[in-house]
Design a protein around this motif. Structure first.
Motif, PDB file in Angstrom:
ATOM      1  N   LEU A  77       0.984  -1.040  -0.028  1.00  0.00           N
ATOM      2  CA  LEU A  77      -0.079  -0.171  -0.054  1.00  0.00           C
ATOM      3  C   LEU A  77       1.232   1.239   0.219  1.00  0.00           C
ATOM      4  O   LEU A  77       0.033   2.265  -0.938  1.00  0.00           O
ATOM      5  N   MET A  78       2.137   1.138   0.791  1.00  0.00           N
ATOM      6  CA  MET A  78       2.652   2.321   0.092  1.00  0.00           C
ATOM      7  C   MET A  78       3.736   2.952  -0.870  1.00  0.00           C
ATOM      8  O   MET A  78       4.171   3.603  -1.128  1.00  0.00           O
ATOM      9  N   GLY A  79       3.410   1.229  -1.419  1.00  0.00           N
ATOM     10  CA  GLY A  79       3.895   1.869  -2.909  1.00  0.00           C
ATOM     11  C   GLY A  79       5.434   1.082  -3.118  1.00  0.00           C
ATOM     12  O   GLY A  79       6.051   1.253  -3.703  1.00  0.00           O
ATOM     13  N   LEU A  80       5.693   0.026  -1.945  1.00  0.00           N
ATOM     14  CA  LEU A  80       6.884  -0.475  -1.841  1.00  0.00           C
ATOM     15  C   LEU A  80       7.039  -2.140  -2.172  1.00  0.00           C
ATOM     16  O   LEU A  80       7.581  -2.879  -1.962  1.00  0.00           O
ATOM     17  N   HIS A  81       6.601  -1.659  -3.399  1.00  0.00           N
ATOM     18  CA  HIS A  81       6.866  -3.674  -4.205  1.00  0.00           C
ATOM     19  C   HIS A  81       7.904  -4.072  -4.575  1.00  0.00           C
ATOM     20  O   HIS A  81       7.353  -5.304  -4.366  1.00  0.00           O
ATOM     21  N   ASP A  82       9.004  -3.591  -4.266  1.00  0.00           N
ATOM     22  CA  ASP A  82      10.028  -4.393  -4.883  1.00  0.00           C
ATOM     23  C   ASP A  82      10.432  -4.922  -2.737  1.00  0.00           C
ATOM     24  O   ASP A  82      10.624  -6.759  -2.830  1.00  0.00           O
ATOM     25  N   GLU A  83       9.884  -4.219  -2.368  1.00  0.00           N
ATOM     26  CA  GLU A  83      10.401  -5.122  -1.090  1.00  0.00           C
ATOM     27  C   GLU A  83       8.634  -6.154  -0.664  1.00  0.00           C
ATOM     28  O   GLU A  83       9.267  -6.766   0.082  1.00  0.00           O
ATOM     29  N   ALA A  84       7.976  -5.632  -0.894  1.00  0.00           N
ATOM     30  CA  ALA A  84       6.648  -6.454  -1.048  1.00  0.00           C
ATOM     31  C   ALA A  84       7.071  -7.831  -1.701  1.00  0.00           C
ATOM     32  O   ALA A  84       6.530  -9.228  -1.557  1.00  0.00           O
ATOM     33  N   HIS A  85       7.726  -7.861  -2.900  1.00  0.00           N
ATOM     34  CA  HIS A  85       7.655  -8.755  -3.019  1.00  0.00           C
ATOM     35  C   HIS A  85       8.879  -9.647  -3.211  1.00  0.00           C
ATOM     36  O   HIS A  85       8.420 -10.781  -3.024  1.00  0.00           O
ATOM     37  N   GLU A  86       9.328  -9.240  -2.544  1.00  0.00           N
ATOM     38  CA  GLU A  86      10.513 -10.027  -1.587  1.00  0.00           C
ATOM     39  C   GLU A  86      10.336 -10.699  -1.049  1.00  0.00           C
ATOM     40  O   GLU A  86      10.682 -11.879  -0.843  1.00  0.00           O
ATOM     41  N   VAL A  87       9.394 -10.315  -0.014  1.00  0.00           N
ATOM     42  CA  VAL A  87       8.356 -10.832   0.758  1.00  0.00           C
ATOM     43  C   VAL A  87       7.952 -11.741   0.365  1.00  0.00           C
ATOM     44  O   VAL A  87       8.022 -12.680   0.610  1.00  0.00           O
ATOM     45  N   ALA A  88       6.608 -11.755   0.051  1.00  0.00           N
ATOM     46  CA  ALA A  88       5.793 -12.693  -1.048  1.00  0.00           C
ATOM     47  C   ALA A  88       6.681 -13.950  -1.041  1.00  0.00           C
ATOM     48  O   ALA A  88       6.508 -14.813  -1.640  1.00  0.00           O
ATOM     49  N   GLU A  89       7.210 -13.635  -2.537  1.00  0.00           N
ATOM     50  CA  GLU A  89       8.310 -14.405  -2.737  1.00  0.00           C
ATOM     51  C   GLU A  89       9.056 -15.297  -1.615  1.00  0.00           C
ATOM     52  O   GLU A  89       9.556 -16.795  -1.564  1.00  0.00           O
ATOM     53  N   TRP A  90       9.553 -14.831  -0.822  1.00  0.00           N
ATOM     54  CA  TRP A  90      10.169 -15.840   0.451  1.00  0.00           C
ATOM     55  C   TRP A  90       9.305 -16.624   1.239  1.00  0.00           C
ATOM     56  O   TRP A  90       9.319 -17.461   1.672  1.00  0.00           O
ATOM     57  N   LEU A  91       7.531 -15.654   1.439  1.00  0.00           N
ATOM     58  CA  LEU A  91       6.838 -16.819   1.950  1.00  0.00           C
ATOM     59  C   LEU A  91       6.543 -18.007   1.568  1.00  0.00           C
ATOM     60  O   LEU A  91       5.769 -18.629   2.000  1.00  0.00           O
ATOM     61  N   GLU A  92       6.746 -17.991   0.018  1.00  0.00           N
ATOM     62  CA  GLU A  92       6.202 -19.230  -0.273  1.00  0.00           C
ATOM     63  C   GLU A  92       6.892 -20.314  -0.628  1.00  0.00           C
ATOM     64  O   GLU A  92       6.382 -21.331  -0.907  1.00  0.00           O
TER      65      GLU A  92
END
Length: 92
Positions: A77-92
């Motif tokens: 939501l804050m527009g920090l998409h690179d950080e969010a994507h990194e988290v999503a990949e790690w959680l998968e």
């Protein structure tokens, strides 16, 4: 960290509404604070439930990477998409 006085929701002289420039300034302050916290979590506690605020030591009490789960939507939501994507990949 924040050097400016926080906005007041309501003031004695009006509704306390701020203009777009002031709102943008405060939004950037919040984003900077989130990045500061996130970078420290990333560096010191990646994959753990939390980071202790004073010692900076990683702590697990549920063993589910709770800070990552909690931060995922906020980062997006804050527009920090690179950080969010990194988290999503790690959680998968």
């Amino acid at each position: 960290f924040l050097q400016k006085q926080a906005p007041v929701a309501l003031s004695a002289q009006g509704s306390g509404n701020m203009d777009l420039a002031e709102a943008s300034m405060w939004a950037e302050e919040v984003k900077e604070a989130m990045l500061f916290s996130w970078k420290n979590y990333r560096q010191k506690a990646w994959g753990h439930d939390e980071i202790m605020p004073i010692s900076g030591v990683a702590k697990d009490w549920a063993g589910m990477s709770l800070s990552m789960l909690d931060a995922l939507s906020t980062l997006h939501l804050m527009g920090l998409h690179d950080e969010a994507h990194e988290v999503a990949e790690w959680l998968e």
